[in-house]
Design a protein around this motif. Structure first.
Motif, PDB file in Angstrom:
ATOM      1  N   LEU A 133      29.551  36.345  45.606  1.00  0.00           N
ATOM      2  CA  LEU A 133      28.394  36.324  44.713  1.00  0.00           C
ATOM      3  C   LEU A 133      28.772  35.902  43.296  1.00  0.00           C
ATOM      4  CD1 LEU A 133      25.425  36.668  45.082  1.00  0.00           C
ATOM      5  CD2 LEU A 133      25.615  39.067  44.395  1.00  0.00           C
ATOM      6  N   PRO A 134      29.898  36.358  42.731  1.00  0.00           N
ATOM      7  CA  PRO A 134      30.285  35.830  41.411  1.00  0.00           C
ATOM      8  C   PRO A 134      30.440  34.320  41.408  1.00  0.00           C
ATOM      9  CG  PRO A 134      31.506  37.829  41.870  1.00  0.00           C
ATOM     10  CD  PRO A 134      30.764  37.487  43.128  1.00  0.00           C
ATOM     11  N   ALA A 135      31.002  33.755  42.487  1.00  0.00           N
ATOM     12  CA  ALA A 135      31.155  32.300  42.553  1.00  0.00           C
ATOM     13  C   ALA A 135      29.797  31.620  42.565  1.00  0.00           C
ATOM     14  CB  ALA A 135      31.955  31.909  43.795  1.00  0.00           C
ATOM     15  N   LEU A 136      28.848  32.191  43.299  1.00  0.00           N
ATOM     16  CA  LEU A 136      27.512  31.606  43.357  1.00  0.00           C
ATOM     17  C   LEU A 136      26.797  31.737  42.014  1.00  0.00           C
ATOM     18  CD1 LEU A 136      26.243  32.811  46.870  1.00  0.00           C
ATOM     19  CD2 LEU A 136      27.539  30.767  46.274  1.00  0.00           C
ATOM     20  N   LEU A 137      26.917  32.891  41.380  1.00  0.00           N
ATOM     21  CA  LEU A 137      26.256  33.096  40.089  1.00  0.00           C
ATOM     22  C   LEU A 137      26.814  32.156  39.029  1.00  0.00           C
ATOM     23  CD1 LEU A 137      26.027  37.007  39.994  1.00  0.00           C
ATOM     24  CD2 LEU A 137      24.141  35.387  40.299  1.00  0.00           C
ATOM     25  N   ALA A 138      28.117  31.965  39.036  1.00  0.00           N
ATOM     26  CA  ALA A 138      28.728  31.057  38.063  1.00  0.00           C
ATOM     27  C   ALA A 138      28.163  29.651  38.214  1.00  0.00           C
ATOM     28  CB  ALA A 138      30.245  31.042  38.237  1.00  0.00           C
ATOM     29  N   ASP A 139      27.960  29.218  39.457  1.00  0.00           N
ATOM     30  CA  ASP A 139      27.410  27.890  39.690  1.00  0.00           C
ATOM     31  C   ASP A 139      25.943  27.819  39.272  1.00  0.00           C
ATOM     32  OD1 ASP A 139      28.184  25.242  41.010  1.00  0.00           O
ATOM     33  OD2 ASP A 139      26.265  25.678  41.970  1.00  0.00           O
ATOM     34  N   VAL A 140      25.205  28.904  39.486  1.00  0.00           N
ATOM     35  CA  VAL A 140      23.796  28.933  39.085  1.00  0.00           C
ATOM     36  C   VAL A 140      23.672  28.848  37.567  1.00  0.00           C
ATOM     37  CG1 VAL A 140      21.737  30.386  38.969  1.00  0.00           C
ATOM     38  CG2 VAL A 140      22.960  30.140  41.123  1.00  0.00           C
ATOM     39  N   PHE A 141      24.518  29.585  36.840  1.00  0.00           N
ATOM     40  CA  PHE A 141      24.462  29.533  35.386  1.00  0.00           C
ATOM     41  C   PHE A 141      24.809  28.136  34.877  1.00  0.00           C
ATOM     42  CE2 PHE A 141      25.493  34.307  35.218  1.00  0.00           C
ATOM     43  CZ  PHE A 141      24.142  34.621  35.254  1.00  0.00           C
ATOM     44  N   ALA A 142      25.710  27.457  35.576  1.00  0.00           N
ATOM     45  CA  ALA A 142      26.091  26.107  35.157  1.00  0.00           C
ATOM     46  C   ALA A 142      25.005  25.090  35.490  1.00  0.00           C
ATOM     47  CB  ALA A 142      27.408  25.700  35.832  1.00  0.00           C
TER      48      ALA A 142
ATOM     49  N   GLY B  41      21.858  29.471  58.158  1.00  0.00           N
ATOM     50  CA  GLY B  41      22.209  30.654  58.941  1.00  0.00           C
ATOM     51  C   GLY B  41      23.630  31.109  58.675  1.00  0.00           C
ATOM     52  N   LEU B  42      24.541  30.152  58.531  1.00  0.00           N
ATOM     53  CA  LEU B  42      25.928  30.486  58.214  1.00  0.00           C
ATOM     54  C   LEU B  42      26.028  31.138  56.847  1.00  0.00           C
ATOM     55  CD1 LEU B  42      29.003  30.372  58.534  1.00  0.00           C
ATOM     56  CD2 LEU B  42      28.921  27.980  57.790  1.00  0.00           C
ATOM     57  N   LEU B  43      25.386  30.545  55.838  1.00  0.00           N
ATOM     58  CA  LEU B  43      25.448  31.106  54.486  1.00  0.00           C
ATOM     59  C   LEU B  43      24.800  32.483  54.442  1.00  0.00           C
ATOM     60  CD1 LEU B  43      24.634  27.953  52.329  1.00  0.00           C
ATOM     61  CD2 LEU B  43      26.868  28.979  52.765  1.00  0.00           C
ATOM     62  N   GLY B  44      23.719  32.659  55.200  1.00  0.00           N
ATOM     63  CA  GLY B  44      23.083  33.968  55.259  1.00  0.00           C
ATOM     64  C   GLY B  44      24.021  35.028  55.812  1.00  0.00           C
ATOM     65  N   ALA B  45      24.786  34.675  56.856  1.00  0.00           N
ATOM     66  CA  ALA B  45      25.738  35.618  57.439  1.00  0.00           C
ATOM     67  C   ALA B  45      26.862  35.941  56.454  1.00  0.00           C
ATOM     68  CB  ALA B  45      26.308  35.049  58.734  1.00  0.00           C
ATOM     69  N   VAL B  46      27.333  34.931  55.728  1.00  0.00           N
ATOM     70  CA  VAL B  46      28.381  35.153  54.729  1.00  0.00           C
ATOM     71  C   VAL B  46      27.866  36.059  53.616  1.00  0.00           C
ATOM     72  CG1 VAL B  46      29.824  34.049  52.973  1.00  0.00           C
ATOM     73  CG2 VAL B  46      29.551  32.983  55.217  1.00  0.00           C
ATOM     74  N   PHE B  47      26.649  35.768  53.145  1.00  0.00           N
ATOM     75  CA  PHE B  47      26.089  36.564  52.059  1.00  0.00           C
ATOM     76  C   PHE B  47      25.903  38.016  52.488  1.00  0.00           C
ATOM     77  CE2 PHE B  47      22.345  38.364  49.989  1.00  0.00           C
ATOM     78  CZ  PHE B  47      22.766  38.338  48.676  1.00  0.00           C
ATOM     79  N   GLU B  48      25.376  38.217  53.699  1.00  0.00           N
ATOM     80  CA  GLU B  48      25.145  39.585  54.168  1.00  0.00           C
ATOM     81  C   GLU B  48      26.461  40.342  54.306  1.00  0.00           C
ATOM     82  OE1 GLU B  48      22.591  42.728  55.248  1.00  0.00           O
ATOM     83  OE2 GLU B  48      22.225  40.769  54.326  1.00  0.00           O
ATOM     84  N   ARG B  49      27.514  39.644  54.700  1.00  0.00           N
ATOM     85  CA  ARG B  49      28.813  40.298  54.866  1.00  0.00           C
ATOM     86  C   ARG B  49      29.416  40.717  53.524  1.00  0.00           C
ATOM     87  NH1 ARG B  49      33.248  39.276  58.325  1.00  0.00           N
ATOM     88  NH2 ARG B  49      31.663  39.109  59.961  1.00  0.00           N
ATOM     89  N   HIS B  50      29.273  39.868  52.506  1.00  0.00           N
ATOM     90  CA  HIS B  50      30.025  40.081  51.267  1.00  0.00           C
ATOM     91  C   HIS B  50      29.162  40.521  50.077  1.00  0.00           C
ATOM     92  CE1 HIS B  50      33.851  38.658  52.842  1.00  0.00           C
ATOM     93  NE2 HIS B  50      33.178  37.718  53.475  1.00  0.00           N
ATOM     94  N   SER B  51      27.863  40.563  50.231  1.00  0.00           N
ATOM     95  CA  SER B  51      27.016  41.027  49.133  1.00  0.00           C
ATOM     96  C   SER B  51      27.004  42.554  49.106  1.00  0.00           C
ATOM     97  CB  SER B  51      25.581  40.512  49.318  1.00  0.00           C
ATOM     98  OG  SER B  51      24.877  41.326  50.256  1.00  0.00           O
TER      99      SER B  51
END
Length: 282
Positions: free
Chosen positions: A167-176, A120-130
């Motif tokens: 989102l760039p931070a998350l994508l970078a981790d996904v690619f890795a 729930g916390l991550l969802g709120a962060v994502f909605e705020r900054h995506s």
């Protein structure tokens, strides 16, 4: 009843206020007196009488115990800001409930009360900054295909380039680590969000014959893939003197035109006319 403290408030009332604030995930100053009275096992009128008719002494008693009674943003807001900063600086793994609670100045229990857990916390962060809230507003305007696509690219690049770069931070981790925990989190948070907004709009464009009838995942990749790669690569290329990067606005125009050329349906020539009409992206 225990003896009043130095500010005249019995200890059990101050403790009841702290427990209620913790349970509700709020600052003491934001907790209704009736909730504190219920926790203390007394009526609201009795509580007010013991406080001298105002909640000021209660705030002083809480402050005397080393707790700020209020004046700060709510726990939910502080937690979203703290989690976003941790993710932007150190990646998703850094945003544990314990680290977020420490950075936000609250307890882990307060985070559970406010968000129901880490998802729930991550969802709120994502909605705020995506960029998706901005994209939803663009899609609701109902502009023509070309205008909408250009606006989508502009909003996406602007949102993804803002700090903290979630989102760039998350994508970078996904690619890795394509099978890592971040990829699993993105599948839960991002994919349903994309399909509910952007995916629905793309389906309608396909049904209306404006976009080629391609598998939806591929159309989404055609649209969002260049944005993601551009956002990840631009900070690196900006530090290379030999590379002359176009402006963000020019980049938006190029990416949008490339997408339209790839997927927009070409208009058929009218009878007796060798020319095509309609889309300029042929």
């Amino acid at each position: 009843m225990s003896e009043p403290d130095e500010v005249g408030v019995p200890d059990e009332i101050a403790q009841a206020a702290l427990r209620t604030a913790e349970r509700l995930g709020k600052d003491v100053a934001d907790v209704p007196l009736v909730a504190i009275a219920q926790e203390a096992g007394i009526s609201r009128s009795t509580l007010l009488r013991r406080l001298g008719g105002t909640r000021g002494p209660l705030d002083d008693a809480v402050r005397a115990r080393g707790v700020d009674p209020g004046g700060r943003p709510p726990v939910r807001e502080r937690a979203v800001v703290a989690a976003a900063r941790l993710i932007g600086e150190h990646g998703l793994a850094a945003a544990t409930l314990e680290s977020v609670a420490a950075a936000a100045g609250c307890s882990v229990h307060s985070l559970y009360a406010a968000f129901g857990g880490r998802d729930g916390l991550l969802g709120a962060v994502f909605e705020r900054h995506s960029p998706f809230p901005d994209l939803d507003r663009i899609l609701e305007r109902g502009d023509d295909l070309e205008t909408t696509v250009h606006a989508l690219y502009r909003a996406s690049l602007q949102a993804l380039g803002r700090e903290p770069r979630i989102l760039p931070a998350l994508l970078a981790d996904v690619f890795a680590r394509p099978q890592g925990p971040t990829a699993h989190t993105l599948r839960r948070l991002v994919v349903p969000r994309v399909l509910a907004g952007l995916g629905d709009w793309l389906r309608k464009q396909i049904a209306a014959g404006r976009i080629r009838d391609l598998p939806l995942p591929l159309v989404v990749q055609q649209l969002l893939g260049p944005v993601a790669l551009h956002v990840l690569m631009r900070p690196v290329l900006e530090s290379v003197p030999e590379v002359d990067l176009p402006s963000t606005e020019d980049s938006c125009a190029v990416l949008a035109d490339n997408f339209l050329r790839a997927v927009a349906v070409r208009a058929r020539p009218e009878a007796g006319d060798g020319r095509t009409h309609g889309s300029p992206h042929e």
